[in-house]
Design a protein around this motif. Structure first.
Motif, PDB file in Angstrom:
ATOM      1  N   TYR A  92    -136.122  23.214  47.643  1.00 53.45           N
ATOM      2  CA  TYR A  92    -134.789  23.249  48.224  1.00 53.45           C
ATOM      3  C   TYR A  92    -134.051  24.505  47.794  1.00 53.45           C
ATOM      4  N   LEU A  93    -134.176  24.835  46.502  1.00 51.70           N
ATOM      5  CA  LEU A  93    -133.494  26.022  45.995  1.00 51.70           C
ATOM      6  C   LEU A  93    -133.996  27.284  46.687  1.00 51.70           C
ATOM      7  N   SER A  94    -135.352  27.379  46.850  1.00 49.79           N
ATOM      8  CA  SER A  94    -135.839  28.606  47.504  1.00 49.79           C
ATOM      9  C   SER A  94    -135.334  28.711  48.919  1.00 49.79           C
ATOM     10  N   GLN A  95    -135.201  27.544  49.538  1.00 49.35           N
ATOM     11  CA  GLN A  95    -134.656  27.544  50.898  1.00 49.35           C
ATOM     12  C   GLN A  95    -133.249  28.117  50.884  1.00 49.35           C
ATOM     13  N   GLN A  96    -132.470  27.632  49.903  1.00 53.32           N
ATOM     14  CA  GLN A  96    -131.093  28.110  49.813  1.00 53.32           C
ATOM     15  C   GLN A  96    -131.056  29.601  49.540  1.00 53.32           C
ATOM     16  N   ILE A  97    -131.954  30.056  48.676  1.00 50.92           N
ATOM     17  CA  ILE A  97    -131.972  31.479  48.340  1.00 50.92           C
ATOM     18  C   ILE A  97    -132.345  32.297  49.566  1.00 50.92           C
ATOM     19  N   ALA A  98    -133.311  31.778  50.304  1.00 49.72           N
ATOM     20  CA  ALA A  98    -133.736  32.516  51.498  1.00 49.72           C
ATOM     21  C   ALA A  98    -132.565  32.697  52.441  1.00 49.72           C
ATOM     22  N   LEU A  99    -131.633  31.745  52.414  1.00 51.03           N
ATOM     23  CA  LEU A  99    -130.503  31.852  53.310  1.00 51.03           C
ATOM     24  C   LEU A  99    -129.506  32.917  52.869  1.00 51.03           C
ATOM     25  N   PHE A 100    -129.593  33.307  51.605  1.00 46.48           N
ATOM     26  CA  PHE A 100    -128.695  34.368  51.159  1.00 46.48           C
ATOM     27  C   PHE A 100    -129.121  35.668  51.790  1.00 46.48           C
ATOM     28  N   ASN A 101    -128.223  36.378  52.371  1.00 47.18           N
ATOM     29  CA  ASN A 101    -128.621  37.678  52.905  1.00 47.18           C
ATOM     30  C   ASN A 101    -128.051  38.762  52.035  1.00 47.18           C
ATOM     31  N   ILE A 102    -128.801  39.044  50.986  1.00 47.91           N
ATOM     32  CA  ILE A 102    -128.289  40.076  50.083  1.00 47.91           C
ATOM     33  C   ILE A 102    -128.731  41.422  50.607  1.00 47.91           C
ATOM     34  N   GLU A 135    -142.030  40.173  30.495  1.00 51.68           N
ATOM     35  CA  GLU A 135    -142.878  40.961  31.367  1.00 51.68           C
ATOM     36  C   GLU A 135    -142.743  40.472  32.802  1.00 51.68           C
ATOM     37  N   PRO A 136    -142.860  41.343  33.766  1.00 50.86           N
ATOM     38  CA  PRO A 136    -142.738  40.893  35.155  1.00 50.86           C
ATOM     39  C   PRO A 136    -143.857  39.912  35.495  1.00 50.86           C
ATOM     40  N   ARG A 137    -143.474  38.904  36.261  1.00 51.20           N
ATOM     41  CA  ARG A 137    -144.481  37.937  36.698  1.00 51.20           C
ATOM     42  C   ARG A 137    -145.098  38.444  37.983  1.00 51.20           C
ATOM     43  N   ILE A 138    -146.390  38.260  38.088  1.00 50.97           N
ATOM     44  CA  ILE A 138    -147.059  38.776  39.277  1.00 50.97           C
ATOM     45  C   ILE A 138    -147.979  37.715  39.877  1.00 50.97           C
ATOM     46  N   ALA A 143    -138.720  37.519  42.445  1.00 51.78           N
ATOM     47  CA  ALA A 143    -138.516  38.427  41.320  1.00 51.78           C
ATOM     48  C   ALA A 143    -138.902  39.840  41.692  1.00 51.78           C
ATOM     49  N   ASN A 144    -139.972  39.948  42.469  1.00 52.33           N
ATOM     50  CA  ASN A 144    -140.451  41.280  42.814  1.00 52.33           C
ATOM     51  C   ASN A 144    -139.773  41.857  44.032  1.00 52.33           C
ATOM     52  N   SER A 145    -138.902  41.091  44.645  1.00 46.26           N
ATOM     53  CA  SER A 145    -138.255  41.599  45.850  1.00 46.26           C
ATOM     54  C   SER A 145    -136.913  42.200  45.494  1.00 46.26           C
ATOM     55  N   SER A 146    -136.247  42.742  46.485  1.00 46.00           N
ATOM     56  CA  SER A 146    -134.956  43.368  46.230  1.00 46.00           C
ATOM     57  C   SER A 146    -133.921  42.324  45.836  1.00 46.00           C
ATOM     58  N   LYS A 147    -134.090  41.100  46.377  1.00 43.92           N
ATOM     59  CA  LYS A 147    -133.125  40.062  46.052  1.00 43.92           C
ATOM     60  C   LYS A 147    -133.144  39.745  44.566  1.00 43.92           C
ATOM     61  N   GLY A 148    -134.353  39.884  43.989  1.00 39.58           N
ATOM     62  CA  GLY A 148    -134.486  39.424  42.616  1.00 39.58           C
ATOM     63  C   GLY A 148    -134.175  40.493  41.595  1.00 39.58           C
ATOM     64  N   SER A 149    -134.000  41.716  42.043  1.00 38.63           N
ATOM     65  CA  SER A 149    -133.811  42.773  41.049  1.00 38.63           C
ATOM     66  C   SER A 149    -132.507  42.518  40.321  1.00 38.63           C
ATOM     67  N   GLY A 150    -132.565  42.638  39.029  1.00 38.49           N
ATOM     68  CA  GLY A 150    -131.367  42.357  38.247  1.00 38.49           C
ATOM     69  C   GLY A 150    -131.382  40.955  37.693  1.00 38.49           C
ATOM     70  N   ASP A 158    -144.908  30.721  43.153  1.00 40.21           N
ATOM     71  CA  ASP A 158    -145.074  31.878  44.027  1.00 40.21           C
ATOM     72  C   ASP A 158    -143.735  32.340  44.568  1.00 40.21           C
ATOM     73  N   GLN A 159    -142.872  31.364  44.866  1.00 34.71           N
ATOM     74  CA  GLN A 159    -141.562  31.738  45.375  1.00 34.71           C
ATOM     75  C   GLN A 159    -140.787  32.517  44.327  1.00 34.71           C
ATOM     76  N   VAL A 160    -140.904  32.085  43.096  1.00 32.47           N
ATOM     77  CA  VAL A 160    -140.228  32.811  42.012  1.00 32.47           C
ATOM     78  C   VAL A 160    -140.796  34.220  41.901  1.00 32.47           C
ATOM     79  N   VAL A 161    -142.133  34.314  41.917  1.00 31.99           N
ATOM     80  CA  VAL A 161    -142.774  35.628  41.769  1.00 31.99           C
ATOM     81  C   VAL A 161    -142.337  36.567  42.877  1.00 31.99           C
TER      82      VAL A 161
END
Lengths: 108, 608
Positions: free
Chosen positions: B598-608, A7-10, A98-105, A92-95
């Motif tokens: 650190y990982l989230s920082q790295q991910i934030a740097l990705f410009n998808i 289930e999606p995390r929120i 996940a809900n952003s465009s970067k996380g889709s897929g 929160d960063q994961v959530v």
């Protein structure tokens, strides 16, 4: 509607996007009164949760799986204990991801 | 008619060297002469005019500032002209004073007679009829310092560093902290906290000698160097522990290679530098920021620190030959202890090593010692470090009391190589982590020197055969492999001792992997014990005892866990094959919180 993945995390912010859907809410228990619990989501916002009869939350940090009601509360189906400490910032960063465009897929 | 002019001005300026405040004196020019470029004050190309200026009583030499030249060329100023001097400065050249005219009003352009009967001030001074400040000595800079302020207030005499008592004549007192190369008129009042010996050098560019001192006051400290001539001048004057006024020296950026004093800048003594002893005891004594011996583990290699402790052991003088200069120099190790129960080795060099003769367990305070990681943690007297035996400070008294009562008999923990550096809770910086793939790609360990890196990986598999070796049971930490010698005892070659029971130590071979690659690493006792959760000896007994299942369970339980491994990669030739051997020096629990961030920082740097 059952999707194949988890289930999606929120957090408290995207609650409204998932009305009537089953979601996972990683949160910290603030208060329990009878069968209603107040929890703090990973973004700091508070959510009301209706607990089910056989739920037993042992740890301060839990993940609640439930459905989102029209009034933005969650009707819990079950919970997973996550221990006494949890890095909510990472959650929160994961959530958010996940809900952003970067996380889709990735998560869906 | 002399009342037209401001009598007394010339005497004031040339005689006492002090110009009256707010003076805009009316003076008469007795003569004007052009100077050829060869003279001292000229800039070479431009004409300079010299004038004789009179106040009716005395006359003295003056120079016109170059911007005033047109007045002379146009004859507005000529012999006998009367001027009201607005802005000027004085200068001392070769023992004589000169008045420099910067700005003046022309009262009477044409005047046809000399006013008064002015006498040459120089003669009057020489005759002693006029008091005079001690002549500007060699410290005076030949160039004028235009400090003329519009409005006529006298700028004061040339700051030639004339040695007048109390530093009256020098710039205002600065705290050391505020010194910078952008200021050149400063004075500091500071104590010499360290003075080095005179060092000689010679290289292709020539040779010379120098010495260093470290000055300190309430605000901070700064290092000063005197070369050649200044070395001679000041070496005897400056004494450790005494306070001096220092002024008119150059401020440079500190050369961190030679200077480890805590200041971005350093002082270089020049010919004009003035140093005067001062009796003021208000400048604080040496300031220390002591670390306890056990806190040294928190410091990094090459950090500086101050430490105070009791000398427990003094080793013999030994000699080391420097690889760089091929010169031998003396060194001596001493062992320092304090109330933390920890002992550390401190190395003295050169003269300090030779002359160290304190057998009575003195309390010594060290300032500016360098932290090294030899044998865990060690200390070294850097060139600017100072030591003070039995200093009169509270910490010293406390140490003395403690040592005499309890400390003398306490067993101390010495730093050993296994206590390397950082404690467990200071994780390696995340951007230093390499993946196993990177380590292999970069051929770490394949060059001749040993490479060190840190990687976060999962233990995939641990070999359960040959997981340990019997080691010498010598409590001093010998750890060499012992051989069973037929009588049921084990003999150690190094210690030449027999033991009934060896102590088993781990030599664990494990396969670790991450998302890029995998490799086999070796872990020794400390790390392996941590990973498996049981000592090698106990595990050995378990195996000998026949409980195969229990024995294997330890290995399977340990697999699948992630750790942050501090690795050492070195080349080894193994049966004629050259291979890289990866050894794990330390395995730490990964800091998930930091790694997630650190990982989230790295991910934030990705410009998808």
């Amino acid at each position: 509607m059952s999707n194949l993945g988890p289930e999606p995390r929120i957090n408290s912010r995207n609650l409204s996007k998932f009305i009537n859907q089953t979601v996972r809410l990683t949160c910290k228990i603030v208060q329990v009164k009878g069968d209603m619990a107040t929890v703090e989501a990973s973004d700091g916002g508070q959510v009301g949760v209706l607990l089910s009869r056989d739920m037993h939350m042992a740890d301060p940090f839990v993940e609640i799986i439930g459905t989102v009601k029209e009034d933005n509360t969650v009707k819990a189906l079950t919970s997973i204990n996550l221990g006494k400490t949890l890095d909510m910032k990472a959650v929160d960063q994961v959530v958010e991801l996940a809900n952003s465009s970067k996380g889709s897929g990735v998560f869906t | 008619m002399a009342d037209l002019l401001d009598v007394g001005f010339i005497q004031a300026v040339f005689g006492d060297g002090e110009a009256p405040e707010g003076a805009s004196p009316v003076l008469q020019i007795l003569s004007v002469k052009k100077i050829n470029s060869a003279s001292s004050a000229s800039s070479g190309v431009v004409d300079r005019y010299r004038a004789i200026l009179s106040d009716g009583e005395y006359f003295g030499q003056a120079m016109l500032a170059v911007n005033l030249n047109p007045l002379i060329d146009s004859k507005e100023i000529d012999k006998f002209s009367i001027i009201k001097l607005r802005s000027y400065t004085t200068n001392a050249v070769q023992g004589r004073r000169l008045l420099i005219l910067l700005e003046f009003d022309i009262l009477e352009s044409v005047y046809n007679e000399k006013i008064g009967e002015a006498v040459n001030i120089e003669h009057a001074v020489a005759n002693g009829t006029v008091s005079r400040a001690p002549a500007g000595n060699a410290n005076a800079a030949p160039k004028a310092e235009p400090k003329g302020r519009a409005g006529g207030a006298g700028p004061g005499p040339a700051r030639g560093g004339a040695r007048q008592g109390g530093g009256k004549d020098v710039g205002p007192l600065f705290p050391i902290e505020s010194l910078s190369p952008y200021q050149n008129k400063w004075t500091i009042k500071a104590r010499v906290s360290a003075k080095s010996e005179i060092k000689h050098w010679s290289n292709q560019r020539g040779d010379g000698k120098l010495f260093n001192v470290t000055f300190m006051d309430e605000s901070g400290e700064i290092r000063a160097t005197g070369f050649n001539e200044q070395c001679d001048n000041f070496y005897d004057l400056l004494e450790e522990g005494k306070v001096y006024f220092v002024s008119r020296a150059r401020i440079n950026i500190a050369k961190k290679q030679f200077n480890n004093v805590n200041n971005e800048y350093e002082i270089a003594f020049e010919r004009e530098t003035a140093i005067e002893p001062c009796d003021d005891a208000s400048v604080p004594q040496i300031k220390y920021n002591f670390k306890r011996v056990d806190e040294l583990a928190d410091l990094n290699k090459d950090d500086m620190c101050d430490i105070i402790g009791v000398v427990r052991e003094v080793h013999d003088l030994s000699s080391v030959t420097s690889k760089a200069t091929q010169k031998p120099f003396a060194k001596r190790d001493i062992q320092i202890v304090d109330q933390s129960g920890q002992a550390v080795r401190l190395t003295l060099w050169g003269k300090q090593a030779e002359s160290f003769a304190h057998d009575d367990s003195p309390v010594i305070a060290f300032k500016g010692v360098k932290v090294g990681d030899f044998g865990g943690r060690s200390l070294s007297m850097f060139s600017s470090a100072t030591m003070s035996v039995n200093p009169d400070i509270n910490e010293a008294h406390a140490l003395r009391g403690w040592y005499d009562s309890a400390g003398r008999n306490t067993q101390f923990n010495a730093y050993t190589s296994t206590m390397a550096g950082r404690s467990d809770n200071s994780a390696p910086r995340l951007n230093e982590l390499k993946t196993i793939g990177e380590a292999k790609d970069e051929n770490l360990g394949m060059r001749d020197k040993t490479d060190y890196f840190t990687t976060a990986a999962v233990v995939a598999f641990i070999k359960s055969e040959n997981f340990s070796y019997p080691a010498c049971a010598n409590p001093d930490g010998c750890n060499k492999k012992v051989i069973e010698d037929g009588n049921g005892t084990y003999v150690c070659d190094k210690c030449d001792k027999h033991w009934p029971e060896p102590i088993h130590r781990y030599i664990l071979s494990m396969n670790c992997m991450d998302h890029t690659s995998s490799f086999w690493i070796t872990a020794f006792n400390e790390v392996a014990e941590k990973l498996l959760g049981i000592s090698a000896n106990d595990l050995w007994k378990l195996k000998e005892g026949g409980d195969e299942q229990q024995f294997q369970s330890y290995f399977t339980k340990a697999a699948g866990r992630s750790y942050t491994f501090e690795m050492m990669a070195k080349q080894d030739s193994y049966n004629e094959q050259v291979r890289v051997r990866y050894t794990c020096r330390k395995a730490g629990i990964p800091d998930f919180v930091a790694e997630s961030a650190y990982l989230s920082q790295q991910i934030a740097l990705f410009n998808i």
